[in-house]
Design a protein around this motif. Sequence first.
Motif, mmCIF file in Angstrom:
data_model
loop_
_atom_site.group_PDB
_atom_site.id
_atom_site.type_symbol
_atom_site.label_atom_id
_atom_site.label_comp_id
_atom_site.label_asym_id
_atom_site.label_seq_id
_atom_site.Cartn_x
_atom_site.Cartn_y
_atom_site.Cartn_z
ATOM 1 N N GLN A 69 0.836 -1.183 0.000
ATOM 2 C CA GLN A 69 0.000 0.000 0.000
ATOM 3 C C GLN A 69 0.882 1.249 0.000
ATOM 4 O O GLN A 69 1.924 1.300 0.635
ATOM 5 N N LYS A 70 0.413 2.279 -0.690
ATOM 6 C CA LYS A 70 1.209 3.487 -0.836
ATOM 7 C C LYS A 70 1.501 4.147 0.509
ATOM 8 O O LYS A 70 2.590 4.681 0.724
ATOM 9 N N ASP A 71 0.509 4.113 1.433
ATOM 10 C CA ASP A 71 0.722 4.771 2.713
ATOM 11 C C ASP A 71 1.622 3.977 3.652
ATOM 12 O O ASP A 71 1.958 4.439 4.740
ATOM 13 N N LYS A 72 2.016 2.771 3.249
ATOM 14 C CA LYS A 72 2.930 1.956 4.055
ATOM 15 C C LYS A 72 4.388 2.157 3.646
ATOM 16 O O LYS A 72 5.300 1.581 4.237
ATOM 17 N N LEU A 73 4.598 2.963 2.615
ATOM 18 C CA LEU A 73 5.947 3.155 2.102
ATOM 19 C C LEU A 73 6.713 4.198 2.902
ATOM 20 O O LEU A 73 6.167 5.238 3.283
ATOM 21 N N ASP A 74 7.989 3.915 3.135
ATOM 22 C CA ASP A 74 8.910 4.894 3.698
ATOM 23 C C ASP A 74 9.975 5.136 2.630
ATOM 24 O O ASP A 74 10.958 4.390 2.519
ATOM 25 N N LEU A 75 9.767 6.167 1.824
ATOM 26 C CA LEU A 75 10.638 6.409 0.679
ATOM 27 C C LEU A 75 12.068 6.721 1.115
ATOM 28 O O LEU A 75 13.028 6.299 0.454
ATOM 29 N N ASN A 76 12.232 7.444 2.210
ATOM 30 C CA ASN A 76 13.583 7.748 2.708
ATOM 31 C C ASN A 76 14.327 6.478 3.105
ATOM 32 O O ASN A 76 15.527 6.334 2.845
ATOM 33 N N VAL A 93 14.010 7.644 -4.964
ATOM 34 C CA VAL A 93 12.844 6.752 -4.989
ATOM 35 C C VAL A 93 11.581 7.579 -4.772
ATOM 36 O O VAL A 93 11.517 8.407 -3.869
ATOM 37 N N PHE A 94 10.579 7.342 -5.610
ATOM 38 C CA PHE A 94 9.315 8.068 -5.484
ATOM 39 C C PHE A 94 8.190 7.242 -6.094
ATOM 40 O O PHE A 94 8.431 6.236 -6.776
ATOM 41 N N VAL A 95 6.960 7.662 -5.820
ATOM 42 C CA VAL A 95 5.773 7.004 -6.385
ATOM 43 C C VAL A 95 5.118 7.957 -7.368
ATOM 44 O O VAL A 95 4.819 9.108 -7.018
ATOM 45 N N SER A 96 4.889 7.507 -8.592
ATOM 46 C CA SER A 96 4.244 8.340 -9.596
ATOM 47 C C SER A 96 2.743 8.432 -9.328
ATOM 48 O O SER A 96 2.181 7.654 -8.540
#
Length: 240
Positions: A69-76, A93-96
């Motif tokens: 899920q997108k809200d579970k991501l820690d991009l840093n 790293v990023f989400v489009s």
Amino acid sequence: MKVFNWTNIRLLLMFGLVIFLFSFSSHRNGNRKLIKSTVLFVGNNTLFLKRETVNKLLIENKVNASSIQKDKLDLNKLESILDSNDMIEKSDVFVSVDGILKAVVKQKTPVARVFDTRGSFYVDSEGDKMPLSDNFTARVPLVSGVIDEKNHDDLAELFRVIHNDPFLKKNIIGIQIMPNGSLKMFNRNFNYQIDFGGIINVERKFKNYKAFFQKAVLDSSLYNYSKIDLRFTQQVVCTK
């Protein structure tokens, strides 16, 4: 008797609606699962790592990207994981907006390959140790001898000078570090040995060598020499 300002009330209601819609949209967007992950390599060195390797680091504890899920991501955190890889210089790293997890990766640049008692490894453009790759072998000078705290920085700069100069990068294939700290170098197409001396006046010595080479190659005299001595910055001494 109070008079209601309907204009202000309408503005307040519209503002509240905007906040509600934004929160609702953000919540739905955060709960969405990623469609997939993709890796983009940038720069001149794109052969040491496979995309599958980077993808595995991105989703290391998941079966595939679509389970995240997108809200579970820690991009840093994901960037830190990628940047800790010995082959990677820098990542982003990023989400489009369409739900794709993207990683833009710059791989390290090897400038020399060292052989010593610890085995074989690369030295990258920042002077750091870089492991060999199972996917690709870099065409860089082979270095033998001891690299330690005393000569590390000077040698790293020397390797960068050779790598960044098209002529030297093409011609210098080997460097031997002698016990006294002086260097011997070897040319790709000729049998002579280059006595470089200590790691001082580097730019001047290479300038002298390139000027000598351009002159000597015209009359084919390079084949007659066994040693080219660059230790004296005012002249190049040749031995047959």
